[in-house]
Design a protein around this motif. Structure first.
Motif, PDB file in Angstrom:
ATOM      1  N   GLN A 142       2.222 -14.939  -3.741  1.00  0.00           N
ATOM      2  CA  GLN A 142       0.845 -15.356  -3.454  1.00  0.00           C
ATOM      3  C   GLN A 142       0.117 -14.260  -2.686  1.00  0.00           C
ATOM      4  N   PHE A 143      -1.151 -14.055  -3.055  1.00  0.00           N
ATOM      5  CA  PHE A 143      -1.997 -13.071  -2.383  1.00  0.00           C
ATOM      6  C   PHE A 143      -3.343 -13.699  -2.057  1.00  0.00           C
ATOM      7  N   SER A 148       0.796  -1.224   0.000  1.00  0.00           N
ATOM      8  CA  SER A 148       0.000   0.000   0.000  1.00  0.00           C
ATOM      9  C   SER A 148       0.831   1.278   0.000  1.00  0.00           C
ATOM     10  N   ILE A 149       2.141   1.181   0.299  1.00  0.00           N
ATOM     11  CA  ILE A 149       2.989   2.379   0.361  1.00  0.00           C
ATOM     12  C   ILE A 149       4.137   2.203  -0.617  1.00  0.00           C
ATOM     13  N   GLN A 207      -5.661  -8.265  -8.459  1.00  0.00           N
ATOM     14  CA  GLN A 207      -4.883  -7.752  -9.586  1.00  0.00           C
ATOM     15  C   GLN A 207      -4.145  -6.475  -9.195  1.00  0.00           C
ATOM     16  N   GLN A 208      -4.801  -5.625  -8.388  1.00  0.00           N
ATOM     17  CA  GLN A 208      -4.157  -4.405  -7.917  1.00  0.00           C
ATOM     18  C   GLN A 208      -2.979  -4.730  -7.003  1.00  0.00           C
ATOM     19  N   ASP A 242     -15.954 -10.440  -8.691  1.00  0.00           N
ATOM     20  CA  ASP A 242     -15.276  -9.445  -9.539  1.00  0.00           C
ATOM     21  C   ASP A 242     -14.495  -8.446  -8.694  1.00  0.00           C
ATOM     22  N   ASP A 243     -15.087  -8.012  -7.562  1.00  0.00           N
ATOM     23  CA  ASP A 243     -14.400  -7.059  -6.691  1.00  0.00           C
ATOM     24  C   ASP A 243     -13.108  -7.674  -6.140  1.00  0.00           C
ATOM     25  N   VAL A 244     -13.182  -8.923  -5.668  1.00  0.00           N
ATOM     26  CA  VAL A 244     -12.018  -9.587  -5.094  1.00  0.00           C
ATOM     27  C   VAL A 244     -10.949  -9.802  -6.156  1.00  0.00           C
TER      28      VAL A 244
END
Length: 275
Positions: A134-135, A33-34, A220-221, A213-215
């Protein structure tokens, strides 16, 4: 403050029960995130969490003086596709598979008179290599939403003493604290005291439900941010994704094929002969 907010999202905040804290998810969330953080380590010491970070520009490959004898070794496993030798003896040509730590350019060279000398090896080793990451993202999560109102308190630090300069902020479990210490100067000279500013921001917890779709979009982000943060100096040749679905969420496993310079200089340590 962004670091503190990101680790708070993973359960590290004032009032959290230390036995329930997991540092790995918080570290990963901060990295993703940073964009300015290249490395983070969180250590739990009793009731205190110590957070150590490096910014992106601080992880450049260490430079060794040209006067220091060294080899060039592989920074990771891979297959060499191109070499540029500035000094030293090349041991592995293009097309060779190498493992991390292997000496590719030796600092031991022939001086032309059949004498071996130790010198400063230097060069580029362009290789292709793969890494797997992995996420995980759940469909239902409990998330913290920060309020827009900050509260501050200031303290004077002097000779080990802490002297409050403002009234204390009420401590509650739903607040995140950012500490900032500024050195005091007078006529350009550092004074033996500092000012510490504690900034508190409260938050509310909300339950969030997401669609497939949201997940998928969030995963992907995360993958894109990870590549930007950790592979910006390499060429990304290919990305293969595998999505594992279950009732709770989705796990993404990505195999990333990369190309770039894996050369790392390593000092040659000489043994001292003792009579």
């Amino acid at each position: 403050i962004y670091t503190l907010k990101s680790i708070a999202e993973k359960g590290i905040f004032i009032g959290a029960y230390s036995d329930s804290i997991e540092t790995d998810p918080a570290e990963l969330n901060a990295k993703l995130s940073i964009k300015d953080i290249s490395w983070i380590n969180i250590e739990i010491n009793g009731s205190r969490a110590d957070v150590f970070i490096n910014e992106g520009e601080m992880i450049n490959k260490p430079e060794i003086s040209v006067k220091t004898p060294c080899n060039v070794v592989a920074g990771r496993d891979g297959v060499i596709v191109e070499t540029q030798v500035y000094s030293g003896t090349l041991l592995y040509p293009a097309g060779s598979g190498i493992s991390e730590g292997s000496v590719i350019i030796s600092g031991v060279v022939n001086d032309g008179a059949d004498n071996l000398i130790i010198t400063h090896a230097n060069g580029k080793i362009i290789a292709e290599f793969s890494e797997t990451v992995q996420f995980r993202q759940d469909f239902r999560t409990t998330e913290k939403v920060l309020n827009n109102v900050d509260e501050q308190e200031k303290e004077l630090l002097f000779m080990g003493a802490v002297i409050p300069l403002t009234s204390r902020v009420e401590q509650t479990n739903n607040k995140i604290c950012e500490e900032y210490i500024s050195k005091c100067k007078f006529l350009g000279l550092d004074m033996p005291w500092s000012i510490k500013t504690n900034t508190y921001n409260s938050y509310n917890e909300i339950e969030v439900s997401r669609t497939y779709d949201d997940v998928n979009r969030i995963l992907q982000q995360k993958l894109e941010l990870y590549c930007q943060n950790f592979y910006n100096e390499y060429e990304i040749l290919d990305v293969k994704q595998n999505m594992l679905y279950d009732d709770e969420g989705i796990t993404m496993t990505a195999e990333i094929k990369l190309k770039g310079d894996i050369a790392v200089q390593q000092e040659i340590l000489r043994k001292n002969n003792v009579a």
